[in-house]
Write a protein that holds these residues in place. Sequence first.
Motif, PDB file in Angstrom:
ATOM      1  N   ARG A  43      39.141 -28.026  73.774  1.00 28.48           N
ATOM      2  CA  ARG A  43      39.533 -26.668  74.266  1.00 28.48           C
ATOM      3  C   ARG A  43      38.821 -25.553  73.621  1.00 28.48           C
ATOM      4  O   ARG A  43      38.449 -24.301  73.968  1.00 28.48           O
ATOM      5  N   SER A  44      38.385 -25.707  72.382  1.00 29.60           N
ATOM      6  CA  SER A  44      37.679 -24.866  71.478  1.00 29.60           C
ATOM      7  C   SER A  44      36.375 -25.439  70.846  1.00 29.60           C
ATOM      8  O   SER A  44      35.877 -26.400  70.880  1.00 29.60           O
ATOM      9  N   PRO A  45      35.472 -24.403  70.900  1.00 27.76           N
ATOM     10  CA  PRO A  45      34.195 -24.755  70.656  1.00 27.76           C
ATOM     11  C   PRO A  45      33.938 -24.948  69.019  1.00 27.76           C
ATOM     12  O   PRO A  45      32.741 -25.300  68.733  1.00 27.76           O
ATOM     13  N   LEU A  46      34.892 -24.959  68.174  1.00 25.58           N
ATOM     14  CA  LEU A  46      34.861 -25.142  66.818  1.00 25.58           C
ATOM     15  C   LEU A  46      34.049 -26.187  66.272  1.00 25.58           C
ATOM     16  O   LEU A  46      33.140 -26.290  65.322  1.00 25.58           O
ATOM     17  N   LEU A  47      34.530 -27.438  66.922  1.00 24.05           N
ATOM     18  CA  LEU A  47      33.809 -28.777  66.332  1.00 24.05           C
ATOM     19  C   LEU A  47      32.541 -28.653  66.794  1.00 24.05           C
ATOM     20  O   LEU A  47      31.582 -29.201  65.848  1.00 24.05           O
ATOM     21  N   VAL A  67      30.350 -27.155  75.733  1.00 21.09           N
ATOM     22  CA  VAL A  67      31.481 -26.822  77.033  1.00 21.09           C
ATOM     23  C   VAL A  67      32.911 -26.804  76.451  1.00 21.09           C
ATOM     24  O   VAL A  67      32.861 -27.923  75.762  1.00 21.09           O
ATOM     25  N   THR A  68      33.731 -26.241  77.057  1.00 19.18           N
ATOM     26  CA  THR A  68      35.207 -26.607  76.689  1.00 19.18           C
ATOM     27  C   THR A  68      35.854 -26.347  78.026  1.00 19.18           C
ATOM     28  O   THR A  68      35.667 -25.856  78.949  1.00 19.18           O
ATOM     29  N   ASP A  69      37.155 -26.759  77.793  1.00 16.77           N
ATOM     30  CA  ASP A  69      38.155 -26.810  78.950  1.00 16.77           C
ATOM     31  C   ASP A  69      39.516 -26.341  78.412  1.00 16.77           C
ATOM     32  O   ASP A  69      40.341 -26.950  77.676  1.00 16.77           O
ATOM     33  N   GLN A  70      39.868 -24.975  78.649  1.00 16.22           N
ATOM     34  CA  GLN A  70      41.013 -24.369  77.847  1.00 16.22           C
ATOM     35  C   GLN A  70      42.276 -24.891  78.537  1.00 16.22           C
ATOM     36  O   GLN A  70      43.407 -24.838  77.756  1.00 16.22           O
ATOM     37  N   ARG A  71      42.173 -25.818  79.434  1.00 10.34           N
ATOM     38  CA  ARG A  71      43.450 -26.339  80.001  1.00 10.34           C
ATOM     39  C   ARG A  71      43.475 -27.911  79.752  1.00 10.34           C
ATOM     40  O   ARG A  71      44.296 -28.615  80.241  1.00 10.34           O
ATOM     41  N   ALA A  72      42.668 -28.375  78.904  1.00 12.50           N
ATOM     42  CA  ALA A  72      42.475 -29.727  78.558  1.00 12.50           C
ATOM     43  C   ALA A  72      43.934 -30.271  77.916  1.00 12.50           C
ATOM     44  O   ALA A  72      44.391 -29.215  77.161  1.00 12.50           O
ATOM     45  N   SER A  73      44.624 -31.319  78.131  1.00 14.75           N
ATOM     46  CA  SER A  73      45.717 -31.779  77.362  1.00 14.75           C
ATOM     47  C   SER A  73      45.454 -33.285  77.192  1.00 14.75           C
ATOM     48  O   SER A  73      44.853 -33.842  77.748  1.00 14.75           O
ATOM     49  N   VAL A  74      46.108 -33.525  75.937  1.00 14.08           N
ATOM     50  CA  VAL A  74      45.972 -34.980  75.222  1.00 14.08           C
ATOM     51  C   VAL A  74      47.333 -35.349  75.003  1.00 14.08           C
ATOM     52  O   VAL A  74      47.988 -34.481  73.991  1.00 14.08           O
ATOM     53  N   SER A  75      47.574 -36.438  75.110  1.00 16.10           N
ATOM     54  CA  SER A  75      48.958 -37.212  74.410  1.00 16.10           C
ATOM     55  C   SER A  75      48.605 -38.498  73.996  1.00 16.10           C
ATOM     56  O   SER A  75      47.594 -39.281  74.565  1.00 16.10           O
TER      57      SER A  75
END
Length: 116
Positions: A43-47, A67-75
């Motif tokens: 979600r964030s460009p920091l890494l 590139v990022t995806d603000q809606r990405a989800s991880v479980s």
Amino acid sequence: MTNRSHYYLQVKDLLHARGAQSALSYDGAGPNDFAAALQEALRSPLLFQRWRAMQPDPDEVDERLGVTDQRASVSAKPVDLHTEVEVITDLPMGILRQRLNWLIGAGWQLHDVRPG
């Protein structure tokens, strides 16, 4: 990007899974910490920005790699002796692979990809 995908991954030894560069590597305590770290990395460009700053010529790095995806989800959840991870994102596999390798190195396997 408009094609959401569900990526199903397995991490064999999350306790010891670390990326090659400690400044980028996951340093958490379990599946929930890892899910949060990977979700933040998607979600964030920091890494990406930290990785880019480590390159010999940061200005030559292709911005599209960040590139990022603000809606990405991880479980993530422990199952037997490994960790099952589900990622839902618009990002292509190449970007997901990049972020996973920075965080935990090669200690993961992709098992399935389904349209989301």
